[in-house]
Design a protein around this motif. Structure first.
Motif, short mmCIF file in Angstrom:
data_model
loop_
_atom_site.label_atom_id
_atom_site.label_comp_id
_atom_site.label_asym_id
_atom_site.label_seq_id
_atom_site.Cartn_x
_atom_site.Cartn_y
_atom_site.Cartn_z
N LEU A 110 0.83 -1.20 0.00
CA LEU A 110 0.00 0.00 0.00
C LEU A 110 0.87 1.26 0.00
CD1 LEU A 110 -2.80 1.27 0.14
CD2 LEU A 110 -2.65 1.09 2.64
N ALA A 111 1.91 1.26 0.81
CA ALA A 111 2.82 2.42 0.85
C ALA A 111 3.49 2.62 -0.51
CB ALA A 111 3.86 2.23 1.94
N ARG A 112 3.84 1.52 -1.18
CA ARG A 112 4.47 1.63 -2.50
C ARG A 112 3.47 2.19 -3.50
NH1 ARG A 112 7.53 -3.37 -3.87
NH2 ARG A 112 9.17 -2.33 -2.72
N LEU A 113 2.21 1.71 -3.44
CA LEU A 113 1.18 2.22 -4.35
C LEU A 113 0.91 3.71 -4.12
CD1 LEU A 113 -1.39 -0.73 -4.32
CD2 LEU A 113 0.03 0.01 -6.24
N LYS A 114 0.96 4.13 -2.87
CA LYS A 114 0.73 5.55 -2.54
C LYS A 114 1.92 6.42 -2.95
CE LYS A 114 -2.29 5.32 1.49
NZ LYS A 114 -2.32 5.58 2.94
N GLY A 115 3.04 5.79 -3.23
CA GLY A 115 4.23 6.56 -3.59
C GLY A 115 5.07 6.93 -2.39
N ASP A 116 4.75 6.35 -1.22
CA ASP A 116 5.52 6.63 -0.01
C ASP A 116 6.84 5.87 0.02
OD1 ASP A 116 3.44 8.24 0.82
OD2 ASP A 116 2.58 6.72 2.16
N LEU A 117 6.95 4.82 -0.78
CA LEU A 117 8.18 4.02 -0.84
C LEU A 117 8.75 4.05 -2.24
CD1 LEU A 117 7.22 0.78 1.13
CD2 LEU A 117 8.57 2.70 1.92
N VAL A 118 10.05 3.95 -2.31
CA VAL A 118 10.72 3.87 -3.61
C VAL A 118 11.55 2.59 -3.64
CG1 VAL A 118 10.82 6.35 -3.99
CG2 VAL A 118 12.68 5.24 -2.78
N ASP A 119 11.88 2.15 -4.83
CA ASP A 119 12.70 0.98 -5.00
C ASP A 119 14.11 1.28 -4.51
OD1 ASP A 119 14.62 -0.56 -7.32
OD2 ASP A 119 13.10 -1.74 -6.26
N ARG A 120 14.66 0.42 -3.69
CA ARG A 120 15.98 0.64 -3.08
C ARG A 120 17.07 0.80 -4.13
NH1 ARG A 120 18.75 -1.18 1.97
NH2 ARG A 120 20.93 -1.34 1.44
N SER A 121 17.10 -0.08 -5.14
CA SER A 121 18.16 -0.01 -6.14
C SER A 121 18.08 1.29 -6.94
CB SER A 121 18.11 -1.23 -7.06
OG SER A 121 16.88 -1.27 -7.74
N GLN A 122 16.85 1.75 -7.21
CA GLN A 122 16.69 3.03 -7.91
C GLN A 122 17.17 4.18 -7.04
OE1 GLN A 122 12.54 3.13 -8.92
NE2 GLN A 122 12.87 2.15 -10.90
N ALA A 123 16.86 4.13 -5.75
CA ALA A 123 17.28 5.20 -4.84
C ALA A 123 18.81 5.24 -4.72
CB ALA A 123 16.65 5.00 -3.46
N VAL A 124 19.42 4.07 -4.60
CA VAL A 124 20.89 4.01 -4.50
C VAL A 124 21.52 4.55 -5.79
CG1 VAL A 124 22.86 2.43 -4.38
CG2 VAL A 124 20.94 2.16 -2.80
N ALA A 125 20.98 4.17 -6.94
CA ALA A 125 21.51 4.66 -8.21
C ALA A 125 21.34 6.17 -8.32
CB ALA A 125 20.80 3.96 -9.38
N HIS A 126 20.22 6.68 -7.86
CA HIS A 126 19.98 8.13 -7.92
C HIS A 126 20.95 8.88 -7.02
CE1 HIS A 126 17.66 11.68 -8.80
NE2 HIS A 126 17.55 11.93 -7.51
#
Length: 183
Positions: A110-126
Motif C-alpha cells: 500500500l505504501a508503494r502504491l501511494k508513492g511513499d516508498l521507492v525501489d531501493r536499487s533506484q534510490a541508490v543509483a539516484h
C-alpha cells in the motif's frame, strides 16, 4: 459394566453439541445402540480411534521447528510469540505469525502504491548519480574561479588554479573516506 446415555447427555458429557454427536453417528465414527442410546466406554474408544486430531478445534499441535525458524527469520521474531513450555510452537502461534507477515506485506504494498516508498536499487543509483554530479562540479570549480580570484588577490592565475585544485581534491578525498551506510 458400561453406562448408557442419551445423545444429549453424551454430548454434555463430552462438552460438544448434540449435533456433533449425531454427525459422528451418521458418519460412522461412533455407533449408537439399537434403542438410540450411547454406550459411553465404547463411544469414547471409537471417538478416539476414528477422529482425526488435526481436524479438531482448539488443539494445539506442534509445528515443525524449520517452519518456526523460517517465520522468525522473516519477521525478525516480532510476533512476540513465546514457545510453550512443552517445546515447539503451536499452530495458533504460527498462524498468528503468518497473519502478521501478511499484514506487514500488505502495508508495504500500500505504501508503494501511494508513492511513499521507492525501489531501493533506484534510490541508490539516484544518490550515486547525484554524488558523482557534485564531485564533477567541484572538480571543475577551480578552473572556473581561479582566474577571477587571482585577479582579485593580485596573484598568479596558474598558481591560484593549482592551489585551489589541490585543496578541492584533498577535500573530496576526505569526503570519500566517510563510511556511508545505506540501511
Amino acid at each position: 459394566m458400561s453406562q448408557n446415555m442419551s445423545m444429549r447427555a453424551y454430548a454434555r458429557y463430552r462438552g460438544i453439541s448434540e449435533g456433533a454427536v449425531r454427525k459422528a453417528i451418521n458418519s460412522g465414527r461412533i455407533t449408537a445402540n439399537a434403542d438410540g442410546s450411547i454406550d459411553v466406554d465404547r463411544a469414547n474408544d471409537e471417538w478416539r480411534r476414528n477422529t482425526d486430531a488435526a481436524q479438531q478445534r482448539g488443539e494445539q499441535r506442534p509445528v515443525p521447528n524449520e517452519a518456526i525458524a523460517s517465520v522468525r527469520e522473516t519477521l525478525g521474531d516480532s510476533t512476540g510469540a513465546q514457545a510453550p513450555a512443552s517445546g515447539g510452537t503451536t499452530l495458533l502461534q504460527a498462524r498468528t505469525a503468518n497473519e502478521v507477515l501478511k499484514a506487514q506485506t500488505n502495508k508495504v504494498r500500500l505504501a508503494r502504491l501511494k508513492g511513499d516508498l521507492v525501489d531501493r536499487s533506484q534510490a541508490v543509483a539516484h544518490v550515486y548519480k547525484l554524488a558523482r554530479t557534485q564531485r564533477d562540479a567541484w572538480l571543475n570549480w577551480p578552473a572556473r574561479v581561479s582566474a577571477q580570484l587571482a585577479s582579485d588577490l593580485n596573484v598568479d592565475a596558474h598558481q591560484m588554479h593549482q592551489v585551489l585544485e589541490k585543496a578541492v581534491r584533498e577535500h573530496l578525498l576526505d569526503l570519500g573516506d566517510m563510511a556511508v551506510r545505506i540501511d
